[in-house]
Design an enzyme around this catalytic site. Sequence first.
Site, short mmCIF file in Angstrom:
data_model
loop_
_atom_site.label_atom_id
_atom_site.label_comp_id
_atom_site.label_asym_id
_atom_site.label_seq_id
_atom_site.Cartn_x
_atom_site.Cartn_y
_atom_site.Cartn_z
N ARG A 145 8.89 3.23 6.30
CA ARG A 145 7.92 2.50 5.44
C ARG A 145 8.99 1.99 4.04
NH1 ARG A 145 3.74 0.36 6.37
NH2 ARG A 145 2.72 2.03 7.25
N ARG B 72 11.68 -1.26 16.16
CA ARG B 72 11.59 -0.43 14.85
C ARG B 72 11.65 0.94 14.93
NH1 ARG B 72 6.38 -1.10 11.02
NH2 ARG B 72 4.92 -0.34 12.65
N HIS C 215 10.17 -8.19 8.49
CA HIS C 215 9.14 -7.54 7.72
C HIS C 215 9.20 -6.95 6.26
CE1 HIS C 215 5.36 -5.41 6.91
NE2 HIS C 215 4.86 -5.85 8.01
N ASP D 214 -3.39 -10.32 3.12
CA ASP D 214 -2.77 -10.40 4.46
C ASP D 214 -2.66 -11.73 5.19
OD1 ASP D 214 -2.70 -8.02 7.17
OD2 ASP D 214 -1.48 -9.83 6.91
N GLU E 233 7.41 -11.96 4.88
CA GLU E 233 7.88 -11.77 6.08
C GLU E 233 8.31 -13.12 6.94
OE1 GLU E 233 5.19 -9.54 8.12
OE2 GLU E 233 4.50 -8.55 6.07
O1 TA6 Z 1 2.55 -7.99 8.10
C1 TA6 Z 1 1.41 -7.55 7.72
C2 TA6 Z 1 0.92 -6.43 8.49
O2 TA6 Z 1 0.65 -6.87 9.91
C3 TA6 Z 1 -0.60 -5.66 7.94
O3 TA6 Z 1 -1.37 -6.16 8.72
C4 TA6 Z 1 -0.04 -4.35 7.93
O4 TA6 Z 1 -0.72 -3.60 9.15
C5 TA6 Z 1 1.15 -4.35 7.64
O5 TA6 Z 1 1.76 -5.32 8.56
C6 TA6 Z 1 1.97 -2.99 7.94
O6 TA6 Z 1 1.86 -2.54 9.27
P1 TA6 Z 1 2.48 -0.91 9.71
O7 TA6 Z 1 2.29 -0.99 11.24
O8 TA6 Z 1 3.92 -1.03 9.51
O9 TA6 Z 1 1.75 -0.17 9.10
#
Ligand code: TA6
Length: 288
Positions: free
Chosen positions: A58, A84, A158, A204, A262
Amino acid sequence: MAYEVTEHPLTGVEARPGQSHYAIFDHGAHAWAWQPDGQRPVLWLSAHSRFASGQAVRGGVPVIFPWFGTGPAGDRQPAHGFGRLQAWNRRHVADTTDTDGRLVVELELDPTMTGEQPDFPFSYSAGLQATFTPQYLQVALEVRNTDTTDVTFEAALHTYLAVSDVRQVSLHGLDGVHYLDRTATATALPVVQRGPVTITAETDRIYQEHPAVTLHDPGWTRSLTISDEGAANLVVWNPWVAKAAAMADFGDDEWTGMICVESANVLDHAITLEPGESHRLSQRVTLG
Ligand code: TA6
């Protein structure tokens, strides 16, 4: 001088030239630290992140491949693809941190490493190159179709950026750009960005064609420029209160300290490669 990662259970490469800090895991080819001399960390990392095979880290720069979210049709697992979630093969390390402060790390992923992926039954090679310098961090994902049929994939770098207070920052350069609002309260229709992006609720958004953008952080008197190549989309995300509380690997109060910007190719901008073709997606985060 670069050395093996020591601070976490995952393997990888780390370097601390001067007072700076660079680091990348083999797991997910995941850059997780870029802190130039005299600066606060530029990459954000949750204090609650997991560091284990099969789990996403994270923070840092998750490499989203070969689909974004649950894929264009909303039917794929795991969320944000398998790239990932497992170790990539470290292929090359160019360590000149003792002379010019640069560290380049290259890693690779191919189907022989991932096991059966019924949602992506293709032959491909994916390479990730991370370049750490005192002025910028650049991450590049190159995907080659080594199959005998066309291969279509989504991808995103991301990037989690650390900020003083997300409620005070502004992201400039997207004025007039269309975006898809992915929050629950949104309509499915594209919206046009008016002026700088500010964060006043869960955010988002998938922006379309875009220039380089600049993140102004008055709390830390810092600006970051995010530029990319090979990216049709730019995703801007902050979970705000409720979504942060709902994630076990994200501290309830951590949402104020980060924003994701991202570089991506998603939905109708997914990439289709003919046999032998390749595509490169790169993002550079520059101080100032
Ligand atoms: O990039 C934004 C997103 O798609 C959000 O909708 C949220 O889900 C975020 O990514 C984090 O996703 P994750 O699977 O890493 O918790």
